[in-house]
Design a protein around this motif. Structure first.
Motif, PDB file in Angstrom:
ATOM      1  N   CYS A   1      48.650  59.109  54.108  1.00  9.98           N
ATOM      2  CA  CYS A   1      47.686  58.980  53.008  1.00  9.98           C
ATOM      3  C   CYS A   1      48.366  59.237  51.671  1.00  9.98           C
ATOM      4  CB  CYS A   1      46.514  59.942  53.210  1.00  9.98           C
ATOM      5  SG  CYS A   1      45.456  59.503  54.614  1.00  9.98           S
ATOM      6  N   GLY A   2      49.227  60.248  51.597  1.00 10.92           N
ATOM      7  CA  GLY A   2      49.954  60.536  50.363  1.00 10.92           C
ATOM      8  C   GLY A   2      50.813  59.367  49.931  1.00 10.92           C
ATOM      9  N   LEU A   3      51.462  58.714  50.888  1.00 11.12           N
ATOM     10  CA  LEU A   3      52.287  57.550  50.566  1.00 11.12           C
ATOM     11  C   LEU A   3      51.430  56.400  50.039  1.00 11.12           C
ATOM     12  CD1 LEU A   3      55.038  56.094  50.610  1.00 11.12           C
ATOM     13  CD2 LEU A   3      54.479  55.388  52.959  1.00 11.12           C
ATOM     14  N   ILE A   4      50.325  56.114  50.702  1.00  8.33           N
ATOM     15  CA  ILE A   4      49.433  55.035  50.266  1.00  8.33           C
ATOM     16  C   ILE A   4      48.903  55.331  48.859  1.00  8.33           C
ATOM     17  CG2 ILE A   4      47.224  53.875  50.708  1.00  8.33           C
ATOM     18  CD1 ILE A   4      49.495  53.111  52.649  1.00  8.33           C
ATOM     19  N   GLU A   5      48.478  56.571  48.627  1.00  7.50           N
ATOM     20  CA  GLU A   5      47.937  56.944  47.312  1.00  7.50           C
ATOM     21  C   GLU A   5      49.002  56.814  46.225  1.00  7.50           C
ATOM     22  OE1 GLU A   5      45.039  60.093  49.616  1.00  7.50           O
ATOM     23  OE2 GLU A   5      46.708  60.865  48.437  1.00  7.50           O
ATOM     24  N   SER A   6      50.194  57.265  46.514  1.00  3.30           N
ATOM     25  CA  SER A   6      51.279  57.185  45.532  1.00  3.30           C
ATOM     26  C   SER A   6      51.702  55.742  45.283  1.00  3.30           C
ATOM     27  CB  SER A   6      52.483  58.000  46.010  1.00  3.30           C
ATOM     28  OG  SER A   6      52.124  59.358  46.125  1.00  3.30           O
ATOM     29  N   MET A   7      51.793  54.953  46.332  1.00  8.76           N
ATOM     30  CA  MET A   7      52.198  53.556  46.180  1.00  8.76           C
ATOM     31  C   MET A   7      51.149  52.750  45.428  1.00  8.76           C
ATOM     32  SD  MET A   7      55.229  53.242  47.155  1.00  8.76           S
ATOM     33  CE  MET A   7      55.349  51.480  47.067  1.00  8.76           C
ATOM     34  N   GLU A   8      49.895  53.091  45.585  1.00 10.00           N
ATOM     35  CA  GLU A   8      48.827  52.399  44.850  1.00 10.00           C
ATOM     36  C   GLU A   8      49.006  52.604  43.352  1.00 10.00           C
ATOM     37  OE1 GLU A   8      45.619  49.964  44.197  1.00 10.00           O
ATOM     38  OE2 GLU A   8      46.755  50.271  46.037  1.00 10.00           O
ATOM     39  N   THR A   9      49.405  53.802  42.958  1.00  4.50           N
ATOM     40  CA  THR A   9      49.658  54.088  41.549  1.00  4.50           C
ATOM     41  C   THR A   9      50.844  53.281  41.047  1.00  4.50           C
ATOM     42  OG1 THR A   9      48.771  56.309  41.810  1.00  4.50           O
ATOM     43  CG2 THR A   9      50.171  55.934  39.902  1.00  4.50           C
ATOM     44  N   VAL A  10      51.897  53.208  41.849  1.00  7.58           N
ATOM     45  CA  VAL A  10      53.069  52.421  41.466  1.00  7.58           C
ATOM     46  C   VAL A  10      52.696  50.948  41.346  1.00  7.58           C
ATOM     47  CG1 VAL A  10      55.347  51.628  42.240  1.00  7.58           C
ATOM     48  CG2 VAL A  10      54.716  54.043  42.458  1.00  7.58           C
ATOM     49  N   ARG A  11      51.910  50.464  42.289  1.00  5.89           N
ATOM     50  CA  ARG A  11      51.509  49.056  42.267  1.00  5.89           C
ATOM     51  C   ARG A  11      50.706  48.727  41.013  1.00  5.89           C
ATOM     52  NH1 ARG A  11      47.334  45.730  43.974  1.00  5.89           N
ATOM     53  NH2 ARG A  11      46.098  47.493  44.634  1.00  5.89           N
ATOM     54  N   LYS A  12      49.836  49.623  40.611  1.00  7.27           N
ATOM     55  CA  LYS A  12      49.046  49.397  39.396  1.00  7.27           C
ATOM     56  C   LYS A  12      49.919  49.461  38.151  1.00  7.27           C
ATOM     57  CE  LYS A  12      44.653  51.064  41.210  1.00  7.27           C
ATOM     58  NZ  LYS A  12      43.695  52.179  41.233  1.00  7.27           N
ATOM     59  N   ALA A  13      50.886  50.359  38.156  1.00  7.91           N
ATOM     60  CA  ALA A  13      51.757  50.526  36.992  1.00  7.91           C
ATOM     61  C   ALA A  13      52.735  49.372  36.845  1.00  7.91           C
ATOM     62  CB  ALA A  13      52.509  51.850  37.078  1.00  7.91           C
ATOM     63  N   VAL A  14      53.167  48.844  37.953  1.00  6.17           N
ATOM     64  CA  VAL A  14      54.157  47.761  37.947  1.00  6.17           C
ATOM     65  C   VAL A  14      53.602  46.626  38.816  1.00  6.17           C
ATOM     66  CG1 VAL A  14      56.575  47.177  38.342  1.00  6.17           C
ATOM     67  CG2 VAL A  14      55.939  49.547  37.840  1.00  6.17           C
ATOM     68  N   PRO A  15      52.742  45.768  38.241  1.00  5.10           N
ATOM     69  CA  PRO A  15      52.060  44.741  39.040  1.00  5.10           C
ATOM     70  C   PRO A  15      52.994  43.831  39.827  1.00  5.10           C
ATOM     71  CG  PRO A  15      51.162  44.839  36.825  1.00  5.10           C
ATOM     72  CD  PRO A  15      52.361  45.736  36.856  1.00  5.10           C
ATOM     73  N   ASN A  16      54.164  43.543  39.339  1.00  4.36           N
ATOM     74  CA  ASN A  16      55.068  42.630  40.034  1.00  4.36           C
ATOM     75  C   ASN A  16      55.755  43.253  41.234  1.00  4.36           C
ATOM     76  OD1 ASN A  16      54.458  40.522  38.345  1.00  4.36           O
ATOM     77  ND2 ASN A  16      56.071  41.048  36.884  1.00  4.36           N
ATOM     78  N   ILE A  17      55.567  44.551  41.431  1.00  4.39           N
ATOM     79  CA  ILE A  17      56.205  45.202  42.576  1.00  4.39           C
ATOM     80  C   ILE A  17      55.645  44.663  43.891  1.00  4.39           C
ATOM     81  CG2 ILE A  17      54.701  47.204  42.931  1.00  4.39           C
ATOM     82  CD1 ILE A  17      57.348  48.846  43.117  1.00  4.39           C
ATOM     83  N   VAL A  18      54.455  44.081  43.844  1.00  5.77           N
ATOM     84  CA  VAL A  18      53.835  43.527  45.044  1.00  5.77           C
ATOM     85  C   VAL A  18      54.755  42.498  45.696  1.00  5.77           C
ATOM     86  CG1 VAL A  18      51.853  42.233  45.914  1.00  5.77           C
ATOM     87  CG2 VAL A  18      51.532  43.992  44.193  1.00  5.77           C
ATOM     88  N   LYS A  19      55.555  41.831  44.904  1.00  8.02           N
ATOM     89  CA  LYS A  19      56.500  40.856  45.455  1.00  8.02           C
ATOM     90  C   LYS A  19      57.521  41.525  46.362  1.00  8.02           C
ATOM     91  CE  LYS A  19      56.351  37.974  41.317  1.00  8.02           C
ATOM     92  NZ  LYS A  19      57.140  37.528  40.166  1.00  8.02           N
ATOM     93  N   TYR A  20      57.825  42.786  46.104  1.00 10.83           N
ATOM     94  CA  TYR A  20      58.891  43.476  46.808  1.00 10.83           C
ATOM     95  C   TYR A  20      58.421  44.510  47.813  1.00 10.83           C
ATOM     96  CZ  TYR A  20      61.122  41.436  42.764  1.00 10.83           C
ATOM     97  OH  TYR A  20      61.522  40.559  41.811  1.00 10.83           O
ATOM     98  N   VAL A  21      57.235  45.076  47.590  1.00 10.42           N
ATOM     99  CA  VAL A  21      56.728  46.140  48.460  1.00 10.42           C
ATOM    100  C   VAL A  21      55.337  45.753  48.930  1.00 10.42           C
ATOM    101  CG1 VAL A  21      56.067  48.566  48.608  1.00 10.42           C
ATOM    102  CG2 VAL A  21      57.997  47.903  47.171  1.00 10.42           C
ATOM    103  N   LYS A  22      55.156  45.682  50.229  1.00 10.98           N
ATOM    104  CA  LYS A  22      53.850  45.372  50.763  1.00 10.98           C
ATOM    105  C   LYS A  22      53.091  46.676  50.991  1.00 10.98           C
ATOM    106  CE  LYS A  22      51.369  43.012  54.366  1.00 10.98           C
ATOM    107  NZ  LYS A  22      51.433  42.302  55.631  1.00 10.98           N
ATOM    108  N   ILE A  23      51.927  46.810  50.365  1.00  6.19           N
ATOM    109  CA  ILE A  23      51.095  47.996  50.520  1.00  6.19           C
ATOM    110  C   ILE A  23      49.945  47.615  51.432  1.00  6.19           C
ATOM    111  CG2 ILE A  23      49.626  49.663  49.354  1.00  6.19           C
ATOM    112  CD1 ILE A  23      51.332  49.204  46.860  1.00  6.19           C
ATOM    113  N   PRO A  24      49.756  48.380  52.518  1.00  4.30           N
ATOM    114  CA  PRO A  24      48.692  48.039  53.483  1.00  4.30           C
ATOM    115  C   PRO A  24      47.314  48.105  52.865  1.00  4.30           C
ATOM    116  CG  PRO A  24      49.863  50.062  54.160  1.00  4.30           C
ATOM    117  CD  PRO A  24      50.477  49.579  52.889  1.00  4.30           C
TER     118      PRO A  24
END
Length: 192
Positions: free
Chosen positions: A169-192
């Motif tokens: 859960c901590g990883l998902i929560e942290s990655m969601e913040t990164v994804r919002k901050a850097v929208p193009n990261i979705v190309k490189y990191v798949k968040i479930p």
């Protein structure tokens, strides 16, 4: 021979639990509040003032400590039910595992107390014991949820479930913040 069989059984269950965490279906905060069996296990905690106080502190990214604990609790509850473990203790221990009641981002500056990652399980357990009647499984879950940072691992499978759910859960929560901050990261990191 029995110890060896028990070890292999526990290892197989551990691997299944980790595989289960990869499924999106476990995390849905609103769903837990509609789950009557889950609510029977935890409603006294959810309505308590100490638990409600956790909503004023951020845990990971933009997720409050209360939201984080609710996610960890419900993930753990479902996994333990699936594997016929003590789902009630997992749900309750999951809700209380971070009941430290301070902003860990500023705690060191304010108190000089360092190593939040190592010390907050004991603080959470002391607070939980102050406000709730805990069984031994719940106490062990709260105290050992930061393993391997805390040297001693959980004694129970429920403790391992909560420990893994907390990290997931901590990883998902942290990655969601990164994804919002850097929208193009979705190309490189798949968040479930």
């Amino acid at each position: 021979m029995k110890n060896r069989e028990d070890f292999f059984y526990r290892e197989a269950v551990r691997k299944e639990i980790i595989k289960s965490l990869k499924s999106k279906k476990w995390i849905n905060r609103g769903q837990c509040l509609r789950d009557k069996q889950y609510m029977e296990c935890v409603s006294d905690i959810l309505v308590s003032r100490p638990f409600q106080q956790m909503d004023q502190y951020i845990q990971h990214g933009t997720t409050t400590t209360m939201e984080h604990c609710l996610s960890v609790s419900y993930v753990s509850y479902n996994i333990c039910r699936r594997f016929s473990l003590d789902h009630r203790s997992a749900a309750r221990g999951g809700l209380l595992h971070d009941l430290f009641l301070y902003d860990w981002h500023t705690h060191c500056e304010e108190t000089g107390e360092r190593f939040h990652g190592l010390t907050h399980p004991k603080t959470a357990l002391n607070n939980a014991n102050k406000y709730f009647d805990l069984n031994r499984v719940e106490q062990d879950i709260i105290l050992k949820h930061m393993w391997p940072l805390t040297v001693v691992p959980p004694k129970t499978m429920e403790g391992f479930v909560v420990m893994y759910a907390d990290k997931y859960c901590g990883l998902i929560e942290s990655m969601e913040t990164v994804r919002k901050a850097v929208p193009n990261i979705v190309k490189y990191v798949k968040i479930p």
